[in-house]
Design a protein around this motif. Structure first.
Motif, PDB file in Angstrom:
ATOM      1  N   UNK A 173       0.577  -1.162  -0.462  1.00 47.27           N
ATOM      2  CA  UNK A 173      -0.226   0.330   0.164  1.00 47.27           C
ATOM      3  C   UNK A 173       1.034   1.108  -0.290  1.00 47.27           C
ATOM      4  N   UNK A 174       0.442   2.328  -1.156  1.00 48.19           N
ATOM      5  CA  UNK A 174       1.458   3.157  -0.638  1.00 48.19           C
ATOM      6  C   UNK A 174       0.952   4.701  -1.012  1.00 48.19           C
ATOM      7  N   UNK A 175       0.944   5.630  -0.188  1.00 52.40           N
ATOM      8  CA  UNK A 175       0.019   6.548  -0.379  1.00 52.40           C
ATOM      9  C   UNK A 175       1.129   7.968  -1.055  1.00 52.40           C
ATOM     10  N   UNK A 176       0.900   8.254  -2.707  1.00 47.86           N
ATOM     11  CA  UNK A 176       1.308   8.304  -3.531  1.00 47.86           C
ATOM     12  C   UNK A 176       1.715  10.065  -2.543  1.00 47.86           C
ATOM     13  N   UNK A 218       7.128  13.149   1.644  1.00 45.64           N
ATOM     14  CA  UNK A 218       8.919  12.487   1.896  1.00 45.64           C
ATOM     15  C   UNK A 218      10.006  13.003   1.700  1.00 45.64           C
ATOM     16  N   UNK A 219       9.832  12.576  -0.303  1.00 43.22           N
ATOM     17  CA  UNK A 219      11.092  12.179  -1.069  1.00 43.22           C
ATOM     18  C   UNK A 219      11.296  13.955  -1.567  1.00 43.22           C
ATOM     19  N   UNK A 220      10.717  14.464  -0.497  1.00 42.38           N
ATOM     20  CA  UNK A 220      11.702  16.115  -0.877  1.00 42.38           C
ATOM     21  C   UNK A 220      11.959  16.507   0.095  1.00 42.38           C
ATOM     22  N   UNK A 221      11.978  16.041   1.317  1.00 40.24           N
ATOM     23  CA  UNK A 221      12.049  15.994   2.360  1.00 40.24           C
ATOM     24  C   UNK A 221      13.773  15.171   2.777  1.00 40.24           C
ATOM     25  N   UNK A 222      13.618  13.950   2.238  1.00 33.88           N
ATOM     26  CA  UNK A 222      14.950  12.650   2.001  1.00 33.88           C
ATOM     27  C   UNK A 222      15.555  11.942   0.571  1.00 33.88           C
ATOM     28  N   UNK A 223      16.930  12.306   0.487  1.00 34.03           N
ATOM     29  CA  UNK A 223      17.078  12.012  -0.420  1.00 34.03           C
ATOM     30  C   UNK A 223      18.082  10.646   0.012  1.00 34.03           C
ATOM     31  N   UNK A 224      17.993   9.672  -1.110  1.00 41.28           N
ATOM     32  CA  UNK A 224      19.077   8.755  -1.250  1.00 41.28           C
ATOM     33  C   UNK A 224      20.106   8.269  -2.050  1.00 41.28           C
ATOM     34  N   UNK A 283      10.591  -3.210  -5.648  1.00 39.32           N
ATOM     35  CA  UNK A 283      10.728  -4.603  -5.300  1.00 39.32           C
ATOM     36  C   UNK A 283       9.635  -4.837  -6.435  1.00 39.32           C
ATOM     37  N   UNK A 284       8.894  -5.309  -7.448  1.00 37.05           N
ATOM     38  CA  UNK A 284       8.067  -5.743  -7.988  1.00 37.05           C
ATOM     39  C   UNK A 284       7.742  -5.214  -7.989  1.00 37.05           C
ATOM     40  N   UNK A 285       6.032  -5.102  -7.564  1.00 41.53           N
ATOM     41  CA  UNK A 285       4.619  -3.941  -8.275  1.00 41.53           C
ATOM     42  C   UNK A 285       5.282  -2.702  -7.851  1.00 41.53           C
ATOM     43  N   UNK A 286       6.140  -2.501  -7.083  1.00 39.82           N
ATOM     44  CA  UNK A 286       6.833  -1.313  -6.535  1.00 39.82           C
ATOM     45  C   UNK A 286       7.278  -0.665  -7.945  1.00 39.82           C
ATOM     46  N   UNK A 287       8.167  -1.152  -8.976  1.00 38.81           N
ATOM     47  CA  UNK A 287       8.134  -0.270  -9.934  1.00 38.81           C
ATOM     48  C   UNK A 287       6.423   0.514 -10.307  1.00 38.81           C
ATOM     49  N   UNK A 288       5.177  -0.013 -10.098  1.00 42.10           N
ATOM     50  CA  UNK A 288       4.628   1.091  -9.980  1.00 42.10           C
ATOM     51  C   UNK A 288       4.327   2.147  -9.590  1.00 42.10           C
ATOM     52  N   UNK A 289       5.331   2.272  -8.610  1.00 41.91           N
ATOM     53  CA  UNK A 289       5.271   3.707  -7.736  1.00 41.91           C
ATOM     54  C   UNK A 289       6.332   4.929  -8.113  1.00 41.91           C
ATOM     55  N   UNK A 290       7.424   4.062  -9.388  1.00 42.27           N
ATOM     56  CA  UNK A 290       8.276   4.934  -9.156  1.00 42.27           C
ATOM     57  C   UNK A 290       8.082   5.628 -10.185  1.00 42.27           C
ATOM     58  N   UNK A 291       7.469   6.227 -10.998  1.00 46.56           N
ATOM     59  CA  UNK A 291       7.036   6.995 -12.302  1.00 46.56           C
ATOM     60  C   UNK A 291       6.923   7.866 -11.645  1.00 46.56           C
ATOM     61  N   UNK A 292       5.597   8.088 -10.918  1.00 41.92           N
ATOM     62  CA  UNK A 292       4.059   9.136  -9.928  1.00 41.92           C
ATOM     63  C   UNK A 292       5.339   9.491  -9.130  1.00 41.92           C
ATOM     64  N   UNK A 293       6.517   8.703  -8.173  1.00 37.00           N
ATOM     65  CA  UNK A 293       7.133   9.856  -7.746  1.00 37.00           C
ATOM     66  C   UNK A 293       8.332  10.232  -8.306  1.00 37.00           C
ATOM     67  N   UNK A 294       8.512  10.263  -8.969  1.00 33.59           N
ATOM     68  CA  UNK A 294       9.239  10.443  -9.880  1.00 33.59           C
ATOM     69  C   UNK A 294      11.387   9.798  -9.415  1.00 33.59           C
ATOM     70  N   UNK A 295      11.388   8.819  -9.046  1.00 29.00           N
ATOM     71  CA  UNK A 295      12.357   8.251  -9.272  1.00 29.00           C
ATOM     72  C   UNK A 295      12.414   6.754 -10.221  1.00 29.00           C
ATOM     73  N   UNK A 296      14.271   6.436 -10.303  1.00 29.46           N
ATOM     74  CA  UNK A 296      14.746   5.437 -11.401  1.00 29.46           C
ATOM     75  C   UNK A 296      15.331   4.829 -10.450  1.00 29.46           C
ATOM     76  N   UNK A 297      15.858   3.381 -10.364  1.00 32.17           N
ATOM     77  CA  UNK A 297      16.190   2.325  -9.336  1.00 32.17           C
ATOM     78  C   UNK A 297      17.312   1.933 -10.066  1.00 32.17           C
ATOM     79  N   UNK A 345      18.675   1.838   5.607  1.00 33.03           N
ATOM     80  CA  UNK A 345      17.719   2.149   4.791  1.00 33.03           C
ATOM     81  C   UNK A 345      16.273   1.905   5.148  1.00 33.03           C
ATOM     82  N   UNK A 346      15.466   2.753   4.257  1.00 33.16           N
ATOM     83  CA  UNK A 346      13.648   2.704   4.451  1.00 33.16           C
ATOM     84  C   UNK A 346      12.871   2.369   3.370  1.00 33.16           C
TER      85      UNK A 346
END
Length: 222
Positions: A11-14, A20-26, A32-46, A99-100
């Motif tokens: 479950x992901x609250x986009x 959260x990602x505006x305040x934290x960098x990694x 992880x698997x279906x987590x790929x679905x969340x990357x584009x809306x969050x502006x992330x590249x794996x 790790x977060x």
């Protein structure tokens, strides 16, 4: 210290995740698997993608398979480890010491409980690990810890035994202080739940055992 964000398919609250990602960098991102679905809306590249890919759509999977810079770890569905456990191993192998996990709570309770135990496994290996969502931040404590009121993830702090006994718990700076209290699984469940800081800092110490620490807030009213 290298930091890693693991994005799972839970479950992901986009809206929260974006804030959260505006305040934290990694330093690195592992999907992880279906987590790929969340990357584009969050502006992330794996940097790496891990899983058996039984929950991600074929179109999304095909899109990321074109990225040459991404390391892939493909596993069979029949395995002893969960996909999140494999992702943690990947992150550690890439040098992560912190790790977060986003998407590790909510959804299936069996996966969430397994993820909490994975946090304990990280702690045993000297890796700082936590799970975060819009209401909660979870991690494992094995000794004295100081909390800062302007940094906790919500109003409440709860401490739940992960080992059968946690001995000698002392709380200072909290609304409900303790002095040398021992708690066991299944008894006095409310004793260390929904406490609050009443000073700018608070401290917990204990003599033995492991505690699940949950920093949490009430659900926002719609």
């Amino acid at each position: 210290m290298k930091t890693c964000l693991i994005v799972t398919g839970g479950t992901m609250d986009l809206a929260f995740a974006g804030s959260f990602l505006k305040q934290n960098t990694f330093d690195m991102v592992v999907a992880v698997d279906g987590g790929l679905e969340h990357l584009k809306p969050l502006g992330l590249l794996p940097d790496a993608v891990v899983g058996d890919f039984d929950t991600v759509s074929p179109d999304v999977l095909a899109e990321y398979r074109k990225m040459e810079q991404v390391a892939w770890e493909i596993h069979q569905p029949e395995k002893d480890e969960t996909d999140t456990e494999l992702a943690i191993e990947t992150a550690i192998g890439m040098g992560a010491l912190s790790i977060t996990i986003l998407g590790g709570t909510g959804g299936r309770i069996d996966h969430m409980l397994a993820n909490i135990h994975l946090l304990a496994g990280c702690l045993e290996r000297g890796i700082s690990a936590s799970m975060v969502d819009g209401q909660n931040r979870l991690y494992i404590l094995d000794g004295e810890t100081t909390f800062y009121r302007d940094r906790v993830h919500g109003k409440y702090l709860s401490f739940i035994p992960l080992t059968e006994r946690v001995e000698g718990i002392t709380l200072t700076g909290f609304k409900y202080p303790l002095n040398g209290k021992t708690i066991t699984i299944g008894r006095e469940a409310g004793l260390c739940v929904s406490n609050e800081l009443v000073e700018e800092t608070g401290c917990i110490s204990f003599d033995s055992g492991l505690l699940i620490c949950v920093e949490s807030g009430d659900r926002a009213k719609e």
